[in-house]
Design a protein around this motif. Structure first.
Motif, PDB file in Angstrom:
ATOM      1  N   CYS A  58       0.869  -1.137   0.081  1.00 42.24           N
ATOM      2  CA  CYS A  58      -0.046  -0.027  -0.089  1.00 42.24           C
ATOM      3  C   CYS A  58       0.985   1.358   0.032  1.00 42.24           C
ATOM      4  N   TRP A  98       0.588   6.806  10.848  1.00 45.46           N
ATOM      5  CA  TRP A  98      -0.528   6.237  10.084  1.00 45.46           C
ATOM      6  C   TRP A  98      -0.162   4.995   9.713  1.00 45.46           C
ATOM      7  N   GLN A 102      -1.644   1.198  11.213  1.00 46.45           N
ATOM      8  CA  GLN A 102      -2.098   0.178  10.093  1.00 46.45           C
ATOM      9  C   GLN A 102      -1.399  -1.096  10.336  1.00 46.45           C
ATOM     10  N   ARG A 105      -3.091  -2.710  13.020  1.00 44.89           N
ATOM     11  CA  ARG A 105      -4.428  -3.045  12.649  1.00 44.89           C
ATOM     12  C   ARG A 105      -4.725  -4.227  11.688  1.00 44.89           C
ATOM     13  N   TYR A 106      -3.739  -4.408  11.035  1.00 51.16           N
ATOM     14  CA  TYR A 106      -3.583  -5.366   9.903  1.00 51.16           C
ATOM     15  C   TYR A 106      -2.507  -6.175  10.156  1.00 51.16           C
ATOM     16  N   TRP A 179       2.400  -5.210   2.200  1.00 48.75           N
ATOM     17  CA  TRP A 179       1.209  -5.805   2.269  1.00 48.75           C
ATOM     18  C   TRP A 179       1.030  -7.445   2.257  1.00 48.75           C
ATOM     19  N   PRO A 185      -6.188  -0.573   3.845  1.00 50.47           N
ATOM     20  CA  PRO A 185      -6.563   0.293   4.667  1.00 50.47           C
ATOM     21  C   PRO A 185      -7.099   1.411   3.800  1.00 50.47           C
ATOM     22  N   GLU A 186      -7.829   2.354   4.510  1.00 47.42           N
ATOM     23  CA  GLU A 186      -8.382   3.578   4.088  1.00 47.42           C
ATOM     24  C   GLU A 186      -7.220   4.376   3.965  1.00 47.42           C
TER      25      GLU A 186
END
Length: 195
Positions: A58, A98, A102, A105-106, A179, A185-186
């Motif tokens: 990403c 950020w 992430q 989160r991932y 990734w 993610p957003e």
């Protein structure tokens, strides 16, 4: 004043690997004052992440856009460097916060830095000590041997600009996440941030 604009693009690993030339780009690191002076920069004391373990990346680009007044008032290499360090420093901090969020989160993803680490004013490596924040230490695409200007132009459709005696219209940072696959993610919303 300046503003930050962020974009996020998911690319397959084979697309990213088209820009992987460590034999070409890592020798440039030797010319940089961060070489062997920051833990985020070569030479490394342990292996870099194994790229083949990731499905893609990403890619996060953050553009620090300077307004006309700031550009007109910033003349000379020293003034340009001061504005660059302040604005790009804030952009790097936001992008890396950020990316680290992430990564948490991932599971299986790995945050990438935007250029060399600047967390400490003096890296512990210069004193022969281990990193003070190893949980936040991340490598940049540049420091891994990627052609970041090529990535910006061909994958992100953005051009990198450099400063000299005056500020360019913007500075572009590229970082993001390696990734593992799945839903991306957003993108972050930095456009309202002024510096």
């Amino acid at each position: 004043m300046s503003r930050l604009e962020a974009r996020l693009r998911l690319v397959e690993m084979d697309q990213l690997m088209e820009f992987y030339f460590p034999e070409k780009f890592l020798p440039y690191c030797r010319e940089c004052p961060n070489y062997n002076a920051r833990w985020s920069c070569p030479p490394y004391d342990k292996p870099l992440p194994r790229l083949e373990e990731y499905a893609g990346a990403c890619l996060l680009s953050v553009q620090a856009v300077y307004d006309e007044e700031t550009r007109a008032q910033t003349k000379g290499a020293q003034a340009t460097e001061a504005v660059y360090r302040r604005v790009v420093g804030q952009a790097k901090r936001l992008a890396e916060e950020w990316a680290l969020a992430q990564q948490l989160r991932y599971p299986g993803s790995l945050a990438l830095a935007c250029g060399g680490c600047r967390r400490c004013s003096r890296c512990a490596r210069q004193d022969g000590l281990p990193c003070r924040f190893p949980e936040k230490l991340r490598f940049s695409l540049e420091a891994m041997g990627f052609d970041v200007a090529g990535i910006a132009e061909r994958l992100l459709e953005q051009k990198m600009l450099w400063a000299g005696e005056s500020l360019p219209a913007y500075h572009l940072l590229v970082g993001g996440l390696l990734w593992p696959g799945g839903s991306p993610p957003e993108p972050p919303c930095f456009s309202a941030v002024s510096c």
